[in-house]
Design a protein around this motif. Structure first.
Motif, PDB file in Angstrom:
ATOM      1  N   ASP A 196       0.844  -1.184   0.000  1.00  0.00           N
ATOM      2  CA  ASP A 196       0.000   0.000   0.000  1.00  0.00           C
ATOM      3  C   ASP A 196       0.881   1.235   0.000  1.00  0.00           C
ATOM      4  O   ASP A 196       2.021   1.201   0.464  1.00  0.00           O
ATOM      5  CB  ASP A 196      -0.884  -0.028   1.263  1.00  0.00           C
ATOM      6  CG  ASP A 196      -2.139   0.804   1.118  1.00  0.00           C
ATOM      7  OD1 ASP A 196      -3.235   0.226   1.262  1.00  0.00           O
ATOM      8  OD2 ASP A 196      -2.021   2.025   0.877  1.00  0.00           O
ATOM      9  N   LYS A 197       0.307   2.305  -0.471  1.00  0.00           N
ATOM     10  CA  LYS A 197       1.016   3.581  -0.390  1.00  0.00           C
ATOM     11  C   LYS A 197       1.178   3.995   1.075  1.00  0.00           C
ATOM     12  O   LYS A 197       2.161   4.611   1.455  1.00  0.00           O
ATOM     13  CB  LYS A 197       0.204   4.627  -1.155  1.00  0.00           C
ATOM     14  CG  LYS A 197       0.755   6.025  -1.124  1.00  0.00           C
ATOM     15  CD  LYS A 197      -0.123   6.916  -2.002  1.00  0.00           C
ATOM     16  CE  LYS A 197       0.119   8.390  -1.705  1.00  0.00           C
ATOM     17  NZ  LYS A 197      -0.759   9.235  -2.543  1.00  0.00           N
ATOM     18  N   TRP A 198       0.201   3.628   1.870  1.00  0.00           N
ATOM     19  CA  TRP A 198       0.172   4.068   3.266  1.00  0.00           C
ATOM     20  C   TRP A 198       0.654   2.978   4.209  1.00  0.00           C
ATOM     21  O   TRP A 198       0.419   1.804   3.980  1.00  0.00           O
ATOM     22  CB  TRP A 198      -1.252   4.461   3.683  1.00  0.00           C
ATOM     23  CG  TRP A 198      -1.835   5.520   2.800  1.00  0.00           C
ATOM     24  CD1 TRP A 198      -2.682   5.325   1.761  1.00  0.00           C
ATOM     25  CD2 TRP A 198      -1.571   6.906   2.865  1.00  0.00           C
ATOM     26  NE1 TRP A 198      -2.980   6.514   1.155  1.00  0.00           N
ATOM     27  CE2 TRP A 198      -2.300   7.517   1.827  1.00  0.00           C
ATOM     28  CE3 TRP A 198      -0.777   7.709   3.685  1.00  0.00           C
ATOM     29  CZ2 TRP A 198      -2.277   8.879   1.587  1.00  0.00           C
ATOM     30  CZ3 TRP A 198      -0.764   9.070   3.452  1.00  0.00           C
ATOM     31  CH2 TRP A 198      -1.506   9.652   2.403  1.00  0.00           C
ATOM     32  N   LYS A 242       4.185   8.411  -4.900  1.00  0.00           N
ATOM     33  CA  LYS A 242       3.265   8.324  -6.035  1.00  0.00           C
ATOM     34  C   LYS A 242       2.246   7.223  -5.755  1.00  0.00           C
ATOM     35  O   LYS A 242       2.545   6.239  -5.081  1.00  0.00           O
ATOM     36  CB  LYS A 242       4.043   8.020  -7.316  1.00  0.00           C
ATOM     37  CG  LYS A 242       4.595   9.303  -7.942  1.00  0.00           C
ATOM     38  CD  LYS A 242       5.192   9.026  -9.306  1.00  0.00           C
ATOM     39  CE  LYS A 242       6.676   8.861  -9.192  1.00  0.00           C
ATOM     40  NZ  LYS A 242       7.448   8.312 -10.169  1.00  0.00           N
ATOM     41  N   ASP A 243       1.056   7.415  -6.292  1.00  0.00           N
ATOM     42  CA  ASP A 243       0.031   6.382  -6.132  1.00  0.00           C
ATOM     43  C   ASP A 243       0.498   5.081  -6.769  1.00  0.00           C
ATOM     44  O   ASP A 243       1.288   5.080  -7.716  1.00  0.00           O
ATOM     45  CB  ASP A 243      -1.271   6.815  -6.812  1.00  0.00           C
ATOM     46  CG  ASP A 243      -1.942   7.941  -6.047  1.00  0.00           C
ATOM     47  OD1 ASP A 243      -1.575   8.149  -4.858  1.00  0.00           O
ATOM     48  OD2 ASP A 243      -2.812   8.602  -6.635  1.00  0.00           O
ATOM     49  N   ARG A 249      -6.879   7.364  -7.415  1.00  0.00           N
ATOM     50  CA  ARG A 249      -6.902   6.334  -6.378  1.00  0.00           C
ATOM     51  C   ARG A 249      -5.593   5.557  -6.403  1.00  0.00           C
ATOM     52  O   ARG A 249      -5.098   5.230  -7.465  1.00  0.00           O
ATOM     53  CB  ARG A 249      -8.046   5.354  -6.620  1.00  0.00           C
ATOM     54  CG  ARG A 249      -9.375   6.005  -6.419  1.00  0.00           C
ATOM     55  CD  ARG A 249     -10.515   5.031  -6.569  1.00  0.00           C
ATOM     56  NE  ARG A 249     -11.750   5.784  -6.743  1.00  0.00           N
ATOM     57  CZ  ARG A 249     -12.394   6.372  -5.733  1.00  0.00           C
ATOM     58  NH1 ARG A 249     -11.953   6.246  -4.502  1.00  0.00           N
ATOM     59  NH2 ARG A 249     -13.484   7.071  -5.953  1.00  0.00           N
ATOM     60  N   SER A 250      -5.090   5.288  -5.245  1.00  0.00           N
ATOM     61  CA  SER A 250      -3.906   4.440  -5.159  1.00  0.00           C
ATOM     62  C   SER A 250      -4.378   3.017  -4.873  1.00  0.00           C
ATOM     63  O   SER A 250      -5.158   2.794  -3.955  1.00  0.00           O
ATOM     64  CB  SER A 250      -2.991   4.926  -4.039  1.00  0.00           C
ATOM     65  OG  SER A 250      -1.834   4.123  -3.996  1.00  0.00           O
ATOM     66  N   GLU A 278       2.681  10.639   1.937  1.00  0.00           N
ATOM     67  CA  GLU A 278       1.823  11.443   1.078  1.00  0.00           C
ATOM     68  C   GLU A 278       2.553  11.829  -0.205  1.00  0.00           C
ATOM     69  O   GLU A 278       1.946  11.921  -1.279  1.00  0.00           O
ATOM     70  CB  GLU A 278       1.375  12.698   1.821  1.00  0.00           C
ATOM     71  CG  GLU A 278       0.393  13.505   0.997  1.00  0.00           C
ATOM     72  CD  GLU A 278      -0.469  14.402   1.853  1.00  0.00           C
ATOM     73  OE1 GLU A 278       0.116  15.109   2.698  1.00  0.00           O
ATOM     74  OE2 GLU A 278      -1.696  14.388   1.680  1.00  0.00           O
ATOM     75  N   SER A 315      -4.139  -0.909  -3.670  1.00  0.00           N
ATOM     76  CA  SER A 315      -3.321  -1.766  -2.793  1.00  0.00           C
ATOM     77  C   SER A 315      -3.309  -3.136  -3.427  1.00  0.00           C
ATOM     78  O   SER A 315      -4.147  -3.445  -4.266  1.00  0.00           O
ATOM     79  CB  SER A 315      -3.853  -1.907  -1.376  1.00  0.00           C
ATOM     80  OG  SER A 315      -4.852  -1.021  -1.092  1.00  0.00           O
ATOM     81  N   THR A 363      -0.511   2.458  -9.196  1.00  0.00           N
ATOM     82  CA  THR A 363      -1.506   2.491 -10.272  1.00  0.00           C
ATOM     83  C   THR A 363      -2.070   1.104 -10.526  1.00  0.00           C
ATOM     84  O   THR A 363      -1.524   0.096 -10.087  1.00  0.00           O
ATOM     85  CB  THR A 363      -0.880   3.002 -11.578  1.00  0.00           C
ATOM     86  OG1 THR A 363       0.119   2.054 -11.966  1.00  0.00           O
ATOM     87  CG2 THR A 363      -0.250   4.377 -11.392  1.00  0.00           C
TER      88      THR A 363
END
Ligand code: ADP
Ligand code: MG
Lengths: 419, 239
Positions: free
Chosen positions: A68-70, A85-86, A225-226, A82, A228, A88
């Motif tokens: 995940d990005k987060w 980059k997302d 949207r990023s 933050e 997961s 994709t």
């Protein structure tokens, strides 16, 4: 060396002394009883917490990874995350294609605040777009109806599988399958309901609905949207291999130069353990503080009563010494007496603790979820019994030591002159 | 062991004391309970230690029984110097070699006669079954077989003293030390107890008894008179 006969005699003396001074002994036990009740209830609570937690994690599986990005645990730097980059759609699918060691690799798109409506009933919940194989994982196992098929996923059919909590909110009568609801204003047919999954800290798991990625795309779009990627290793032992592989590929796919940090997070179930540990530590600290206090008060009482006991039995000590009791023998006699007082305290404390524990659990059945409560033992665990007994004996030995030492050092002639 | 002429003598005394003193500190005043006492007591003697109240008899008896240690002087028990013994070694001597009989009986009130008699064997580490057997035999020898399960408060004074004597006998000690054993008994019962000591002596025991009564002392074969912490006389009585 103490002889078995002397040890047996010490027990005999202690029991008879206890019997004679039963009321007095019970009154002095207060602190010890409270201390032991606290130890046991605290131990039970922590064990219950752990059991609920294990059940929660166990169902999802400790072999799940979420790329995940987060960072879910909130660790690391939020600003750094933050700035990432997302992830994709393309990157997610590339990873899914390349991964070899994992059982399932499932791209996910999520709208945290999707509107789900039934008639004029509206709730906001997480809408998750995912693959057909998600239905094969514990997190997607249906208790009613079914998961969406591969062709439904491909076509982006407007079919939805409800999380347990959403189902209960929208369809209290549990008759949702086959009905139509609106997601993001678009009609969807309910085809299944997922089993209850979320317990402590993970309630959100039940408050979501699942649709295919293509349906998600048509309803919400992927812009901004990023993704997961949920990865089920298939086996906890494979986790390290799977993690390494996933990290390697995703770095490659996202062109992270060697030597640079990952520009994504790998979230694991362990991330939540820290929260449980915090609660556990709080319980311990409060519990230990109170327990130590209770034991200090209790020990002083017992030490006091043991000094009284030594004085009352000065003559007896003299007699025993005159006929050959050694210091260690007298010491043991009083140590055993004080530990037996504490042991008796434990015997009183344990039923009290059991009653407390049983009622706590019974009371919890109302407001808390049945599933949590059922994970928690209604009885004090055996190891807690032994801990309680061991602690009480140790407290008895410590509290009785000074009086016993004094008794053992008394001069026999003085003792015999004592009236 | 020591090579003093005494220890090489053909009949080595059980008790050999030389220039023993005992001083008690009472506040800032010293009480000289024993000033200078020397004596030997051999095997199978029957000795009475006589003297008025406060003359130091009990102090001497406690010393002989290894319950107390002298302030100065030498005490050899069976040739071994008591001064060099630890507390636990003294306890062991009291357990194995000495049988005490007290004026006030000193039985454990909550224990039965049998349990009281078993007690020295408990501290000697004798196994429960053997202990019971030996204690029963000792009670039998003082004529109390049928009172074994009675507690002291269920026994008469004479019976209590018999239990105490059985307790003193049970480890087959080298000496029996009795401090005013008839002091709390009426004269008839006292006579019975004295008969018992007589019998024990005849069976080969060494008996030392402390008394201030001439009638009681007359039973012994040797009378040591003590006054103000000193031996006044030491006579073998003709009988
Ligand atoms: N533990 C003691 N502390 C102080 N004085 C003592 C102690 N034991 C005995 N005495 C004193 O020593 C003297 C001899 O006492 P004791 O041996 O009991 O005499 P007896 O037995 O001949 O009556 C007495 O003056 C007594 O008060
Ligand atoms: Mg006296």
């Amino acid at each position: 060396m103490l002889r078995p006969s002397e040890i047996a005699e010490s027990f005999r003396i202690a029991t008879s002394a206890l019997r004679v001074n039963l009321m007095r002994s019970i009154l002095t036990m207060g602190g010890v009883v409270v201390g032991i009740v606290l130890v046991v209830v605290m131990g039970w609570t922590i064990k219950g917490l752990d059991a609920v937690w294990e059940r929660t994690i166990g169902i999802i599986g400790r072999d799940m990874l979420y790329m995940d990005k987060w960072n879910w645990a909130g660790g690391g730097n939020w600003r750094d995350a933050e700035a990432r980059k997302d992830i994709t759609e393309r990157q997610a699918w590339l990873l899914a294609e390349r991964m070899e060691s994992a059982e399932y690799v499932m791209p996910l798109a999520r709208s945290w605040n999707g509107s789900v409506t039934l008639g004029n009933k509206q709730i906001m919940c997480s809408v998750q777009g995912t693959t057909q194989s998600y239905g094969n994982t514990p997190a997607g196992t249906t208790e009613q109806g079914r998961w969406f098929t591969g062709s439904e996923a491909l076509q982006g059919s407007h079919v939805v599988v409800l999380g347990h909590g959403v189902n209960r909110t929208l369809f209290p009568d549990n008759d949702g399958v086959g009905k139509t609801i609106k997601i993001g204003g678009i009609p969807y047919t309910v085809i299944g309901v997922v089993e209850k999954r979320g317990f402590i800290f993970m309630d959100f798991i039940d408050n979501q609905v699942f649709i295919s990625l293509n349906a998600f795309k048509s309803t919400f779009g992927f812009f901004g949207r990023s993704f997961s990627i949920a990865i089920k290793a298939g086996n906890e032992k494979l986790l390290d291999i799977v993690r390494d592989e996933a990290r390697g590929y995703l770095r490659e796919i996202r062109n992270v130069p060697p030597g640079k940090d990952d520009d994504f997070s790998i979230n694991e179930m362990q991330a939540f353990d820290a929260q449980v540990t915090t609660i556990r530590i709080v319980i311990w600290m409060v519990g230990i503080g109170l327990t130590v206090l209770a034991f200090i008060v209790g020990s002083i009482g017992i030490m006091n009563i043991m000094f009284v006991s030594v004085t009352e039995r000065t003559k007896e000590i003299g007699i025993r010494k005159a006929i050959g009791a050694r210091r260690s023998s007298v010491l043991l006699q009083f140590l055993i007496e004080s530990s037996m007082i504490c042991l008796l305290g434990a015997l009183i404390a344990l039923p009290i603790a059991q009653i407390l524990v049983g009622s706590a659990r019974w009371v919890a059945i109302g407001p808390l979820k049945q599933e949590w409560v059922s994970a928690v033992s209604p009885f004090i665990q055996v190891d807690l019994l032994f801990i309680a007994i061991a602690v009480s004996v140790v407290v008895g030995l410590l509290a009785g030591f000074l009086p016993a030492l004094r008794a053992s050092r008394l001069d026999p002639v003085e003792c015999l002159r004592f009236e | 062991m020591t090579d003093t002429p005494e220890t090489q003598a053909p009949s080595q005394p059980i008790i050999h004391i030389e220039h023993i003193t005992k001083v008690y500190e009472m506040g800032n005043e010293d009480v000289h309970a024993l000033r200078d006492v020397s004596l030997d007591i051999g095997n199978n003697e029957y000795v009475a230690i006589m003297g008025p109240s406060g003359s130091g008899k009990s102090t001497l008896m406690n010393m002989l029984g290894c319950l107390d240690t002298p302030t100065s002087g030498t005490y050899l028990f069976k040739g071994e110097d008591v001064k060099s013994m630890s507390d636990d070694e003294l306890a062991m001597i009291r357990n194995k070699e000495i049988g005490f009989v007290f004026q006030t009986f000193n039985l454990l009130p909550r224990a039965t006669a049998l349990q009281n008699v078993e007690l020295p064997l408990v501290y000697a580490g004798v196994k429960s079954s053997l202990r019971k057997q030996q204690a029963e035999a000792a009670l039998e020898s003082v004529g109390l077989r049928d009172r074994m399960d009675h507690r002291p408060n269920e026994l008469s004074g004479g019976q209590r003293q018999r239990v105490a004597i059985a307790r003193a006998l049970v480890t087959k000690p080298s000496i029996i030390l009795a401090d005013e054993p008839t002091g709390n008994l009426d004269s008839k019962t006292g006579q019975d107890i004295m008969d018992l000591f007589e019998r024990l002596w005849k069976l080969g025991n060494t008996v030392i008894l402390v008394t201030h009564e001439e009638d009681v002392a007359r039973h012994a074969r040797r009378i040591i008179r003590v006054r103000d912490g000193l031996v006044e006389s030491d006579d073998v009585t003709s009988k």
